[in-house]
Design a protein around this motif. Structure first.
Motif, PDB file in Angstrom:
ATOM      1  N   SER A  68     -59.542  -0.897 -37.316  1.00  0.00           N
ATOM      2  CA  SER A  68     -59.983   0.027 -36.268  1.00  0.00           C
ATOM      3  C   SER A  68     -59.961   1.453 -36.794  1.00  0.00           C
ATOM      4  CB  SER A  68     -59.095  -0.088 -35.032  1.00  0.00           C
ATOM      5  OG  SER A  68     -57.771   0.253 -35.349  1.00  0.00           O
ATOM      6  N   ASN A 112     -65.960   2.430 -33.417  1.00  0.00           N
ATOM      7  CA  ASN A 112     -66.247   2.733 -32.012  1.00  0.00           C
ATOM      8  C   ASN A 112     -66.178   1.440 -31.198  1.00  0.00           C
ATOM      9  OD1 ASN A 112     -67.198   3.362 -29.524  1.00  0.00           O
ATOM     10  ND2 ASN A 112     -68.953   4.569 -30.256  1.00  0.00           N
ATOM     11  N   GLN A 113     -65.061   1.270 -30.470  1.00  0.00           N
ATOM     12  CA  GLN A 113     -64.827  -0.001 -29.769  1.00  0.00           C
ATOM     13  C   GLN A 113     -65.672  -0.139 -28.509  1.00  0.00           C
ATOM     14  OE1 GLN A 113     -60.679  -1.208 -29.552  1.00  0.00           O
ATOM     15  NE2 GLN A 113     -60.212  -0.152 -31.457  1.00  0.00           N
ATOM     16  N   LEU A 114     -66.315   0.954 -28.095  1.00  0.00           N
ATOM     17  CA  LEU A 114     -67.211   0.844 -26.940  1.00  0.00           C
ATOM     18  C   LEU A 114     -68.414  -0.024 -27.287  1.00  0.00           C
ATOM     19  CD1 LEU A 114     -67.327   4.542 -25.653  1.00  0.00           C
ATOM     20  CD2 LEU A 114     -66.034   2.629 -24.706  1.00  0.00           C
ATOM     21  N   GLN A 115     -68.736  -0.079 -28.595  1.00  0.00           N
ATOM     22  CA  GLN A 115     -69.953  -0.793 -29.002  1.00  0.00           C
ATOM     23  C   GLN A 115     -69.691  -2.237 -29.416  1.00  0.00           C
ATOM     24  OE1 GLN A 115     -71.775   1.636 -31.990  1.00  0.00           O
ATOM     25  NE2 GLN A 115     -72.285   3.248 -30.544  1.00  0.00           N
ATOM     26  N   TYR A 130     -68.700   2.949 -37.504  1.00  0.00           N
ATOM     27  CA  TYR A 130     -67.553   3.846 -37.664  1.00  0.00           C
ATOM     28  C   TYR A 130     -67.996   5.279 -37.401  1.00  0.00           C
ATOM     29  CZ  TYR A 130     -64.676   0.081 -39.401  1.00  0.00           C
ATOM     30  OH  TYR A 130     -63.952  -1.077 -39.486  1.00  0.00           O
ATOM     31  N   GLU A 131     -67.095   6.023 -36.778  1.00  0.00           N
ATOM     32  CA  GLU A 131     -67.388   7.403 -36.411  1.00  0.00           C
ATOM     33  C   GLU A 131     -66.355   8.313 -37.053  1.00  0.00           C
ATOM     34  OE1 GLU A 131     -68.733   7.209 -32.070  1.00  0.00           O
ATOM     35  OE2 GLU A 131     -67.489   9.000 -32.193  1.00  0.00           O
ATOM     36  N   ALA A 162     -62.287  10.966 -28.141  1.00  0.00           N
ATOM     37  CA  ALA A 162     -62.506   9.547 -28.469  1.00  0.00           C
ATOM     38  C   ALA A 162     -61.457   8.658 -27.787  1.00  0.00           C
ATOM     39  CB  ALA A 162     -62.457   9.358 -29.990  1.00  0.00           C
ATOM     40  N   ALA A 168     -62.223   8.510 -24.041  1.00  0.00           N
ATOM     41  CA  ALA A 168     -63.404   7.670 -23.795  1.00  0.00           C
ATOM     42  C   ALA A 168     -63.150   6.212 -24.165  1.00  0.00           C
ATOM     43  CB  ALA A 168     -64.588   8.208 -24.595  1.00  0.00           C
ATOM     44  N   LYS A 203     -63.008   4.954 -27.146  1.00  0.00           N
ATOM     45  CA  LYS A 203     -63.662   4.492 -28.379  1.00  0.00           C
ATOM     46  C   LYS A 203     -62.593   3.861 -29.257  1.00  0.00           C
ATOM     47  CE  LYS A 203     -67.372   7.855 -28.519  1.00  0.00           C
ATOM     48  NZ  LYS A 203     -67.902   9.065 -29.168  1.00  0.00           N
TER      49      LYS A 203
END
Ligand code: MRU
Length: 388
Positions: A31, A43-46, A53-54, A65, A68, A70
């Protein structure tokens, strides 16, 4: 089963891979990707559709993040928060002057702690880091450079420690669970809630780490993972990890848990924690409390698996824990599409508190497995107690 999206492993390859790797499970799910001066989060939202990766270059970006979701999960929140500060400090942020550098560190930590209030890990790490910075600044011969270096080292060491703690939790928890549910050998079936795996930690996971260890020992019959409404950490993230690692598992909705315990041969329930307080009361993902009640009804041991960094001896009982409330859209909408009737009111607490008397299996930490009433004494006798 359909393979989850590829490209989340730690092998050296492009971050997005079109083809599922030949041998799923051979790469470690990450992660957080960190190297000195650079921090990236998955980005765990996706998930599970996309693995991307962001980069996070500042504390401000990290706290956004975290808010939100993420990145989420108590240990991962603390790791990302502290490492984002390390990245800023490496880039020379803070100062000039020792007092202003220490004040900068403290302010940035306050921002991170405020992002999500229930999990204690970030608050504990913030307290430790603020103390590290202040002590170093008071040392004779201290410079801005030495203060930055001390804070950076502390943050970087957290990654390795979390991974090591999770492996111990997995091992100790698996052995305890086998001894108490299946002393004559054979396999066990575990029900878990939310996501407590590699995605929520530096790797391996806490409750999911226990499941991983049982699987590695050849003693896991099956896993039931709950969907975990409303954010669906179970369906999106835990199911993803279990498929990725080829661990035998079935997804159920949260409302199927009682039926699963009645009819599916569940040997134990193992969940994670966001905050375990002195009397053993435990805040964890909403829905945990009802699982503990149902487990007790069926005589099924209920375990909490968490590193000591998720324990908070400064609070006496669960009544003192602040429970985060999340936006109503998490309940009313699915993937941006409204599913709830317009005009309905919504209550969306992200966590609930399981009273210690329902934690019948024990609290699994890296230091050992304790009955809730033993926790305070056990932790006070360990290095954990420093600064509590
Ligand atoms: O809202 P989340 O996804 O951050 O909630 C996560 C949980 O409740 C986990 O069980 C807990 O943080 C432990 S993760 C090892």
């Amino acid at each position: 089963a359909q393979a989850p999206a590829a490209g989340c492993g730690s092998a050296t390859q492009p971050e997005r891979v079109a083809v599922w790797p030949n041998a799923p499970g051979t790469m470690r799910l990450e992660s957080i990707r960190y190297s000195p001066g650079s921090l990236q989060i998955l980005n765990q939202l996706q998930l599970p559709e996309h693995c991307s990766y962001e980069a996070l270059g500042s504390v401000q970006q990290a706290s956004e993040a975290i808010r939100a979701m993420k990145v989420r999960g108590a240990p991962a929140i603390a790791l990302v928060g502290c490492l984002s500060l390390a990245v800023e400090l490496r880039a020379g942020a803070g100062g000039p002057g020792l007092a202003s550098l220490v004040a900068f560190v403290q302010n940035q930590l306050r921002l991170l702690v405020a992002a999500r209030p229930t999990a204690v890990n970030m608050a504990r790490a913030a307290r430790d880091l603020a103390r590290v910075a202040a002590r170093e600044a008071e040392r004779k011969g201290a410079t801005e450079e030495t203060v930055r270096e001390r804070v950076i080292c502390f943050a970087e060491d957290m990654l390795e420690k979390d991974l090591k703690d999770n492996r111990n939790i997995g091992d100790l928890g698996a052995r305890h669970l086998l001894e108490h549910t299946n002393p004559r050998g054979g396999k066990v079936t575990v029900l878990t809630h939310c996501n407590t795996g590699a995605l929520a930690t530096a790797g391996y996971g806490t409750a999911l780490g226990v499941i991983r260890s049982l699987h590695e020992m050849g003693r896991l019959e099956h896993t039931f993972c709950t969907e975990t409404r409303p954010y669906n950490q179970g369906a999106r993230l835990t199911a993803f990890e279990l498929v990725y690692e080829q661990i035998p598992a079935t997804l159920i909705t949260d409302s199927m848990a009682a039926a699963a315990m009645a009819h599916q041969g569940v040997s134990a329930v193992v969940v994670g924690a966001d905050r375990v307080v002195a009397n053993g009361d435990t805040a964890n993902k909403i829905g945990t409390y009802q699982l503990a009640i149902v487990a007790k009804h069926h005589g099924i041991p209920f375990y909490v698996a968490a590193p000591s960094s998720s324990c908070d001896l400064q609070l006496e009982t669960g009544r003192e824990i602040v429970i985060e409330e999340r936006p109503s859209q998490e309940l009313t909408d699915l993937n941006g599409v409204r599913i709830a009737a317009q005009g309905i009111r919504v209550w969306n607490p992200a966590f609930d508190v399981t009273p210690h008397e329902l934690i019948t299996g024990g609290i699994i930490t890296e230091l050992g497995v304790f009955a809730p009433e033993e926790l305070r004494a056990a932790l006070s006798a360990s290095v954990f107690s420093e600064g509590q």
